[in-house]
Design a protein around this motif. Sequence first.
Motif, PDB file in Angstrom:
ATOM      1  N   LEU A  96      -0.167  10.276  -4.227  1.00 57.06           N
ATOM      2  CA  LEU A  96      -1.273  10.728  -3.386  1.00 57.06           C
ATOM      3  C   LEU A  96      -0.713  11.419  -2.143  1.00 57.06           C
ATOM      4  O   LEU A  96       0.309  11.004  -1.597  1.00 57.06           O
ATOM      5  CB  LEU A  96      -2.142   9.537  -2.992  1.00 57.06           C
ATOM      6  CG  LEU A  96      -2.821   8.835  -4.183  1.00 57.06           C
ATOM      7  CD1 LEU A  96      -3.472   7.529  -3.757  1.00 57.06           C
ATOM      8  CD2 LEU A  96      -3.841   9.755  -4.828  1.00 57.06           C
TER       9      LEU A  96
ATOM     10  N   PHE B 229       0.823  -1.206   0.000  1.00 58.86           N
ATOM     11  CA  PHE B 229       0.000   0.000   0.000  1.00 58.86           C
ATOM     12  C   PHE B 229       0.862   1.263   0.000  1.00 58.86           C
ATOM     13  O   PHE B 229       0.577   2.236  -0.708  1.00 58.86           O
ATOM     14  CB  PHE B 229      -0.918   0.014   1.220  1.00 58.86           C
ATOM     15  CG  PHE B 229      -2.109  -0.901   1.101  1.00 58.86           C
ATOM     16  CD1 PHE B 229      -2.542  -1.367  -0.125  1.00 58.86           C
ATOM     17  CD2 PHE B 229      -2.807  -1.293   2.237  1.00 58.86           C
ATOM     18  CE1 PHE B 229      -3.634  -2.216  -0.232  1.00 58.86           C
ATOM     19  CE2 PHE B 229      -3.900  -2.134   2.143  1.00 58.86           C
ATOM     20  CZ  PHE B 229      -4.311  -2.592   0.899  1.00 58.86           C
TER      21      PHE B 229
ATOM     22  N   ARG C 170      -6.921   6.412  -8.913  1.00 61.83           N
ATOM     23  CA  ARG C 170      -5.459   6.463  -8.920  1.00 61.83           C
ATOM     24  C   ARG C 170      -4.856   5.379  -8.034  1.00 61.83           C
ATOM     25  O   ARG C 170      -3.835   4.774  -8.379  1.00 61.83           O
ATOM     26  CB  ARG C 170      -4.988   7.852  -8.484  1.00 61.83           C
ATOM     27  CG  ARG C 170      -5.231   8.924  -9.536  1.00 61.83           C
ATOM     28  CD  ARG C 170      -5.055  10.342  -9.008  1.00 61.83           C
ATOM     29  NE  ARG C 170      -3.745  10.597  -8.436  1.00 61.83           N
ATOM     30  CZ  ARG C 170      -3.391  11.775  -7.898  1.00 61.83           C
ATOM     31  NH1 ARG C 170      -4.270  12.784  -7.872  1.00 61.83           N
ATOM     32  NH2 ARG C 170      -2.183  11.945  -7.415  1.00 61.83           N
ATOM     33  N   PHE C 171      -5.483   5.120  -6.910  1.00 60.75           N
ATOM     34  CA  PHE C 171      -4.965   4.105  -5.995  1.00 60.75           C
ATOM     35  C   PHE C 171      -5.148   2.704  -6.584  1.00 60.75           C
ATOM     36  O   PHE C 171      -4.208   1.894  -6.612  1.00 60.75           O
ATOM     37  CB  PHE C 171      -5.679   4.227  -4.649  1.00 60.75           C
ATOM     38  CG  PHE C 171      -5.216   3.245  -3.606  1.00 60.75           C
ATOM     39  CD1 PHE C 171      -3.873   3.125  -3.281  1.00 60.75           C
ATOM     40  CD2 PHE C 171      -6.134   2.439  -2.942  1.00 60.75           C
ATOM     41  CE1 PHE C 171      -3.448   2.226  -2.318  1.00 60.75           C
ATOM     42  CE2 PHE C 171      -5.722   1.533  -1.971  1.00 60.75           C
ATOM     43  CZ  PHE C 171      -4.375   1.430  -1.663  1.00 60.75           C
TER      44      PHE C 171
ATOM     45  N   GLN D  45      -2.722   1.292  -9.173  1.00 64.28           N
ATOM     46  CA  GLN D  45      -1.391   0.879  -8.739  1.00 64.28           C
ATOM     47  C   GLN D  45      -1.402  -0.431  -7.951  1.00 64.28           C
ATOM     48  O   GLN D  45      -0.369  -0.839  -7.432  1.00 64.28           O
ATOM     49  CB  GLN D  45      -0.758   1.983  -7.880  1.00 64.28           C
ATOM     50  CG  GLN D  45      -0.564   3.303  -8.603  1.00 64.28           C
ATOM     51  CD  GLN D  45       0.329   3.181  -9.815  1.00 64.28           C
ATOM     52  OE1 GLN D  45       1.254   2.367  -9.836  1.00 64.28           O
ATOM     53  NE2 GLN D  45       0.065   3.977 -10.840  1.00 64.28           N
TER      54      GLN D  45
ATOM     55  N   ALA E 161       1.177   6.449  -7.047  1.00 68.12           N
ATOM     56  CA  ALA E 161       0.003   7.233  -7.437  1.00 68.12           C
ATOM     57  C   ALA E 161       0.143   8.704  -7.090  1.00 68.12           C
ATOM     58  O   ALA E 161      -0.726   9.500  -7.456  1.00 68.12           O
ATOM     59  CB  ALA E 161      -1.241   6.663  -6.763  1.00 68.12           C
TER      60      ALA E 161
ATOM     61  N   PHE F 277      -9.315   9.547  -6.043  1.00 65.49           N
ATOM     62  CA  PHE F 277      -8.433   8.757  -5.184  1.00 65.49           C
ATOM     63  C   PHE F 277      -8.582   7.276  -5.504  1.00 65.49           C
ATOM     64  O   PHE F 277      -7.583   6.562  -5.653  1.00 65.49           O
ATOM     65  CB  PHE F 277      -8.769   9.015  -3.710  1.00 65.49           C
ATOM     66  CG  PHE F 277      -7.954   8.180  -2.753  1.00 65.49           C
ATOM     67  CD1 PHE F 277      -6.780   8.673  -2.212  1.00 65.49           C
ATOM     68  CD2 PHE F 277      -8.360   6.893  -2.399  1.00 65.49           C
ATOM     69  CE1 PHE F 277      -6.019   7.899  -1.338  1.00 65.49           C
ATOM     70  CE2 PHE F 277      -7.604   6.107  -1.533  1.00 65.49           C
ATOM     71  CZ  PHE F 277      -6.437   6.620  -0.999  1.00 65.49           C
ATOM     72  N   GLN F 278      -9.815   6.817  -5.606  1.00 69.02           N
ATOM     73  CA  GLN F 278     -10.042   5.398  -5.866  1.00 69.02           C
ATOM     74  C   GLN F 278      -9.446   4.983  -7.194  1.00 69.02           C
ATOM     75  O   GLN F 278      -8.800   3.933  -7.294  1.00 69.02           O
ATOM     76  CB  GLN F 278     -11.543   5.079  -5.848  1.00 69.02           C
ATOM     77  CG  GLN F 278     -11.835   3.602  -6.104  1.00 69.02           C
ATOM     78  CD  GLN F 278     -13.279   3.237  -5.829  1.00 69.02           C
ATOM     79  OE1 GLN F 278     -14.021   3.998  -5.219  1.00 69.02           O
ATOM     80  NE2 GLN F 278     -13.702   2.048  -6.278  1.00 69.02           N
TER      81      GLN F 278
ATOM     82  N   ALA G 109       2.190   1.736  -3.434  1.00 66.32           N
ATOM     83  CA  ALA G 109       1.119   2.121  -4.354  1.00 66.32           C
ATOM     84  C   ALA G 109       0.751   3.594  -4.172  1.00 66.32           C
ATOM     85  O   ALA G 109       0.524   4.318  -5.149  1.00 66.32           O
ATOM     86  CB  ALA G 109      -0.107   1.242  -4.131  1.00 66.32           C
ATOM     87  N   ILE G 110       0.711   4.053  -2.927  1.00 68.92           N
ATOM     88  CA  ILE G 110       0.415   5.464  -2.646  1.00 68.92           C
ATOM     89  C   ILE G 110       1.486   6.360  -3.252  1.00 68.92           C
ATOM     90  O   ILE G 110       1.196   7.414  -3.841  1.00 68.92           O
ATOM     91  CB  ILE G 110       0.314   5.681  -1.120  1.00 68.92           C
ATOM     92  CG1 ILE G 110      -0.975   5.074  -0.576  1.00 68.92           C
ATOM     93  CG2 ILE G 110       0.416   7.158  -0.770  1.00 68.92           C
ATOM     94  CD1 ILE G 110      -2.224   5.813  -0.955  1.00 68.92           C
TER      95      ILE G 110
END
Length: 903
Positions: A699, A690, A746-747, A750, A697, A743-744, A693-694
Amino acid sequence: MDLATSNPTYWNHSAVSVAVEQLLTPEISRPARYLGNELGAVHKAWESAAVRWVLTYPEVYEVGASNLGHIILYSILNAQPRQLCDRAYLPAPDLAAKLRHTQIPLFAVESRQILLNFDILGFSLSYELGATNILEMLDLANIPLTWKERRDDPTGRLYPLIFAGGQTATSNPEPYADFFDFIALGDGEELLPEIGLILEEGKALGLSREELLLDLAQVPGVYVPQFYEMAADGSVHPNRPDVPARVLRRVATPIPAYSIGLVPYVQTVHDRLTIEVRRGCTRGCRFCQPGMLTRPARDVEPDQVVDAIEQGMRATGYNEFSLLSLSCSDYLALPAVGIAIKNRLKDENISLSLPSQRVDRFDENIANIIGGTRQTGLTFAPEAGTQRMRDIINKGLTNEELLRGVKTAYEQGWDKVKLYFMIGLPGETDADILGIAETLRWLQQNCSTRGKKRLSFNVTISNFTPKPHTPFQWHSVSTTEFLRKQTLLRQEFRSIKGLKANFTDVRISAMEDFVGRGDRRLSAVVRRAWELGAGMDSWWESLDRAFAAWEQAIAEADLTWKYRQVETGEWNVFGSSRDDSSEGLDLHASCQMPLPWDHIDTGIDKQWLQADLQQALEAATVPDCSFDGCSHCGVCGADFGHNIVVEALPIPQFAGHFVPKQDRVQRLRVWFGKQGNMALVSHLDLIRLFDRAIRRAALPISFTGGFHPGPRISPANALSLGATSSGEIVDFDLTESMDVAEFQQRFAAQLPADIPVYRVEAIDPASEAATKRLETAEYYISLTVNDDSNQPSTNDWQQWIERILDASEIKMEQITKSGATKTVNLRDRLFDLEWIAPDRYSDLPTSIPPLLAAATTLLRYVGSCRNDGTLLRPEHVVHLLEQTVQRDFQLRHIHRSQLFLTP
């Protein structure tokens, strides 16, 4: 395409994949390392490839998957048209035992094809004792261990070509010559694609195995041992006229872009992006084999380094990168490149680590690029404790430079430094041994400030082992002397505060020396040692047993006399007061004797090595030819090229270290699933996934404070390894408000396909995290009855469930973390339980995995799932059932369908 020819062609492998799901169960330690589904893994169509490679790293996955050479060659081979490259690693003992028990051959992780199906298998041989791991892998793959056995197989089975590369294979391949069809000498970036083209052409022409190897033997950098024989004096010569008498080592220029590759799900030894900034070293340390085998020095253009790091960090999501070189500080652009990258990635909590570096080049600029909130460790290698010894080994380091570098580190915030020293070096006396302790005391005395923590050291004391292709290749050491000197040093270290010392086991050093400078006779020893238990599965965990295996193998080969010379010291080119056996030694005559590796052309002139040994006798130093005059070692020329040195660049103004953004403007609650192979990824590895992935992305995640700030990612509850789920919850705290749908998107983009994101909701940042509001969970579990002769009926299941639900108390003893035993009432934790009849399976939610839906017995339950330890695990439900009906059940699969939070 397989062509029928009159020759017994090498190319007739049929595809047989392995049902990995049957092998990789939660009982296997860290099963995710064998899945082949990491970010960056390449999955090519099997049928479309003309040549199929496996790069096999003979270590456990955590070591192999983070090896830079492994990543680079994997990337390069998969970039070639009509070529497929898969990977394999040494299985841990539990999987190796399961492979043997089930009689399933070792497989490649991506295609899941058994290794027998591939055209060519390449092993990295990076240290002397690693060959036993290679034999273990070949045996697990059902591949004969030697090229003779593969060539003369009585069944007519045609096997893949087996080759080795790496530093040890390049320096002296002779102890391993029986095992490999060929050896790849030197750098593989250009050599392996050339080999691939020859294989493709040979496959099209239907060449026999021998014809193919003869074609390969014409390629510079390819050594085919079966076309050479060992003479009585140990030297090696061709046994046919159409192969070269000496085989050239290959040299290639580093290409940083190929370093951006695999991102494992499990934590690896080097869990970071690694970019090579300089290949080769011209320092001329006389003990250092890599420094001799990688000449000339080749610097990478700074723009390539900066671009590769920035692109790599964005593409991988790593939070750390490393700049790699044998002597990283000799990359003069290091301070400029490091600070440029730190400035660019300043807001992303990125840290830089460097390998052991030159203490004489350590300054405030380098301290800035590796310091900060997430300060990494600092390692220097003085190697010797006195100036005289450092001159003998040509370290090129003065006491003043050593003090300046360590003092700079202390002033820049490091209160602990790791130092490497060697003992048993040529010309060493007891005064030089004691000089190590004196150096540590001196550094502590000169690096102290009132009110500040004392400087402490982690010191590693290794035993010097002479290596081929170095000036000290003619010297021998004594393990008896190693033991005496270790004892001397241990006693001296007792009076030094803040010192932690690690000593290399002398038995390992003895075996490395014995094998590393041996000839072809040692192939039988290596094989026998493996048969007796030497290898990764026993070497580190049971050194006594492994060492006994090596000793027995040596004795059976009637080479104990040779090993005793390693124990006592065969001869000493320097002589000493303790051993005068070298008196009258004709050094020149001894250096003219043939060596088992003389047929390997590394570019270093043997006469130059002899002359450098003579300079060592005189404690004379040789300058670094990258920055001073040429030392005429023989490397520079048409075959190997010349030193490529990038000048120092202006250093950008340092923008400061990362300051974690701790604002929590928005909290997003994510409902996600864990399906398929991702069930075999552990909870900690999932959180790491996670985090990356963040980052990929981009974020705006919030960070915690403290010395090790981390992203604010809060999962509601850990899921058992091997369990699937369609109802997991995780909270993310952001420093900026975002559109939930963005957000959903882009997250989720990944994440692997088996981590679906079902929905995302914005939550009040001041509200309690999901982990604190968690109350209950709904599970589906499949079971089997261990007594197959009397399977329960529908009526039995309904009665059993009723009895459990009607009970007020069903107890179980649990062991607490402190080791105490407590009794809990599991019935209080059960809120609902039902048996799902098979005719209702079609009505199950679509998120239930097929494996579970096909179960013979399926239960659904709702139980306590609080993070204070009040849990009803699936194993507890099995206990409830067994206590109630007095029968044995086996839990087959677990699926968590929902987590319930308090309002």
